[in-house]
Design a protein around this motif. Sequence first.
Motif, mmCIF file in Angstrom:
data_model
loop_
_atom_site.group_PDB
_atom_site.id
_atom_site.type_symbol
_atom_site.label_atom_id
_atom_site.label_comp_id
_atom_site.label_asym_id
_atom_site.label_seq_id
_atom_site.Cartn_x
_atom_site.Cartn_y
_atom_site.Cartn_z
ATOM 1 N N GLY A 285 -4.942 14.711 -52.186
ATOM 2 C CA GLY A 285 -4.912 16.113 -51.786
ATOM 3 C C GLY A 285 -6.210 16.590 -51.184
ATOM 4 O O GLY A 285 -7.210 15.888 -51.137
ATOM 5 N N HIS A 286 -6.156 17.803 -50.703
ATOM 6 C CA HIS A 286 -7.262 18.440 -50.008
ATOM 7 C C HIS A 286 -7.569 19.734 -50.754
ATOM 8 O O HIS A 286 -6.685 20.366 -51.294
ATOM 9 N N GLY A 287 -8.800 20.136 -50.786
ATOM 10 C CA GLY A 287 -9.158 21.367 -51.477
ATOM 11 C C GLY A 287 -9.301 21.139 -52.975
ATOM 12 O O GLY A 287 -8.593 21.732 -53.772
ATOM 13 N N ILE A 288 -10.226 20.273 -53.361
ATOM 14 C CA ILE A 288 -10.343 19.891 -54.768
ATOM 15 C C ILE A 288 -11.250 20.815 -55.566
ATOM 16 O O ILE A 288 -11.248 20.762 -56.786
ATOM 17 N N PHE A 289 -12.033 21.657 -54.908
ATOM 18 C CA PHE A 289 -12.922 22.573 -55.617
ATOM 19 C C PHE A 289 -12.185 23.871 -55.917
ATOM 20 O O PHE A 289 -11.474 24.398 -55.081
ATOM 21 N N GLY A 290 -12.337 24.347 -57.123
ATOM 22 C CA GLY A 290 -11.738 25.640 -57.458
ATOM 23 C C GLY A 290 -10.531 25.549 -58.363
ATOM 24 O O GLY A 290 -9.544 26.246 -58.145
ATOM 25 N N GLY A 291 -10.575 24.673 -59.356
ATOM 26 C CA GLY A 291 -9.522 24.664 -60.347
ATOM 27 C C GLY A 291 -8.736 23.383 -60.522
ATOM 28 O O GLY A 291 -8.060 23.214 -61.518
ATOM 29 N N ARG A 292 -8.812 22.464 -59.578
ATOM 30 C CA ARG A 292 -8.048 21.215 -59.711
ATOM 31 C C ARG A 292 -8.716 20.232 -60.655
ATOM 32 O O ARG A 292 -8.048 19.401 -61.249
ATOM 33 N N SER A 293 -10.034 20.302 -60.763
ATOM 34 C CA SER A 293 -10.773 19.349 -61.599
ATOM 35 C C SER A 293 -11.988 20.052 -62.196
ATOM 36 O O SER A 293 -12.868 20.508 -61.464
ATOM 37 N N ALA A 294 -12.038 20.116 -63.520
ATOM 38 C CA ALA A 294 -13.197 20.729 -64.186
ATOM 39 C C ALA A 294 -14.476 19.974 -63.843
ATOM 40 O O ALA A 294 -15.548 20.573 -63.682
ATOM 41 N N CYS A 295 -14.375 18.657 -63.717
ATOM 42 C CA CYS A 295 -15.526 17.825 -63.371
ATOM 43 C C CYS A 295 -16.057 18.181 -61.980
ATOM 44 O O CYS A 295 -17.256 18.399 -61.797
ATOM 45 N N VAL A 296 -15.171 18.258 -60.993
ATOM 46 C CA VAL A 296 -15.578 18.620 -59.629
ATOM 47 C C VAL A 296 -16.175 20.021 -59.624
ATOM 48 O O VAL A 296 -17.239 20.257 -59.044
ATOM 49 N N ASP A 297 -15.501 20.963 -60.295
ATOM 50 C CA ASP A 297 -16.002 22.341 -60.323
ATOM 51 C C ASP A 297 -17.411 22.412 -60.910
ATOM 52 O O ASP A 297 -18.275 23.116 -60.390
ATOM 53 N N MET A 298 -17.671 21.655 -61.990
ATOM 54 C CA MET A 298 -18.985 21.658 -62.611
ATOM 55 C C MET A 298 -20.043 21.061 -61.677
ATOM 56 O O MET A 298 -21.108 21.643 -61.478
ATOM 57 N N GLU A 299 -19.743 19.910 -61.081
ATOM 58 C CA GLU A 299 -20.707 19.248 -60.194
ATOM 59 C C GLU A 299 -21.017 20.095 -58.960
ATOM 60 O O GLU A 299 -22.176 20.243 -58.574
ATOM 61 N N VAL A 300 -19.988 20.653 -58.334
ATOM 62 C CA VAL A 300 -20.191 21.449 -57.126
ATOM 63 C C VAL A 300 -20.908 22.756 -57.448
ATOM 64 O O VAL A 300 -21.821 23.170 -56.731
ATOM 65 N N THR A 301 -20.526 23.408 -58.531
ATOM 66 C CA THR A 301 -21.189 24.652 -58.924
ATOM 67 C C THR A 301 -22.660 24.408 -59.232
ATOM 68 O O THR A 301 -23.528 25.179 -58.806
ATOM 69 N N THR A 302 -22.953 23.327 -59.943
ATOM 70 C CA THR A 302 -24.348 22.981 -60.238
ATOM 71 C C THR A 302 -25.118 22.748 -58.945
ATOM 72 O O THR A 302 -26.253 23.213 -58.783
ATOM 73 N N PHE A 303 -24.495 22.048 -57.994
ATOM 74 C CA PHE A 303 -25.134 21.804 -56.701
ATOM 75 C C PHE A 303 -25.383 23.119 -55.955
ATOM 76 O O PHE A 303 -26.482 23.367 -55.459
ATOM 77 N N LEU A 304 -24.372 23.972 -55.892
ATOM 78 C CA LEU A 304 -24.499 25.224 -55.131
ATOM 79 C C LEU A 304 -25.515 26.179 -55.759
ATOM 80 O O LEU A 304 -26.252 26.862 -55.041
ATOM 81 N N LEU A 305 -25.559 26.236 -57.076
ATOM 82 C CA LEU A 305 -26.467 27.170 -57.748
ATOM 83 C C LEU A 305 -27.894 26.647 -57.869
ATOM 84 O O LEU A 305 -28.850 27.419 -57.812
ATOM 85 N N HIS A 306 -28.048 25.326 -58.059
ATOM 86 C CA HIS A 306 -29.359 24.781 -58.354
ATOM 87 C C HIS A 306 -29.850 23.719 -57.368
ATOM 88 O O HIS A 306 -30.995 23.292 -57.459
ATOM 89 N N GLY A 307 -28.962 23.244 -56.496
ATOM 90 C CA GLY A 307 -29.351 22.215 -55.532
ATOM 91 C C GLY A 307 -29.407 20.815 -56.123
ATOM 92 O O GLY A 307 -29.924 19.907 -55.486
ATOM 93 N N ASP A 308 -28.917 20.661 -57.348
ATOM 94 C CA ASP A 308 -28.932 19.349 -57.999
ATOM 95 C C ASP A 308 -27.786 18.490 -57.484
ATOM 96 O O ASP A 308 -26.614 18.854 -57.636
ATOM 97 N N LEU A 309 -28.121 17.363 -56.893
ATOM 98 C CA LEU A 309 -27.107 16.455 -56.375
ATOM 99 C C LEU A 309 -26.462 15.685 -57.527
ATOM 100 O O LEU A 309 -27.113 15.415 -58.541
ATOM 101 N N PRO A 310 -25.188 15.305 -57.377
ATOM 102 C CA PRO A 310 -24.559 14.485 -58.409
ATOM 103 C C PRO A 310 -25.186 13.097 -58.432
ATOM 104 O O PRO A 310 -25.886 12.696 -57.499
#
Length: 75
Positions: free
Chosen positions: A44-69
């Motif tokens: 599927g497409h559009g994995i950020f925003g509710g499909r995966s708690a793991c993806v949401d956590m990693e992307v949110t951390t990146f967007l808020l703090h710039g920390d790469l996975p």
Amino acid sequence: MDPGHDRSGAARCPWSGDLDALAPWSETADLIPGARLLTFDGDGHGIFGGRSACVDMEVTTFLLHGDLPSEGAVC
């Protein structure tokens, strides 16, 4: 220059489902110097925003703090 950032200092973190036919980042992530690919183990497409708690956590951390996975991160 930090290898995870571009000339402007912005970090780069593409994310993609490993079976996403619309945006096959897994094939092109190596073309983005210093970027870290976050892979979602699914389709599927559009994995950020509710499909995966793991993806949401990693992307949110990146967007808020710039920390790469982590290198080779898979959710």
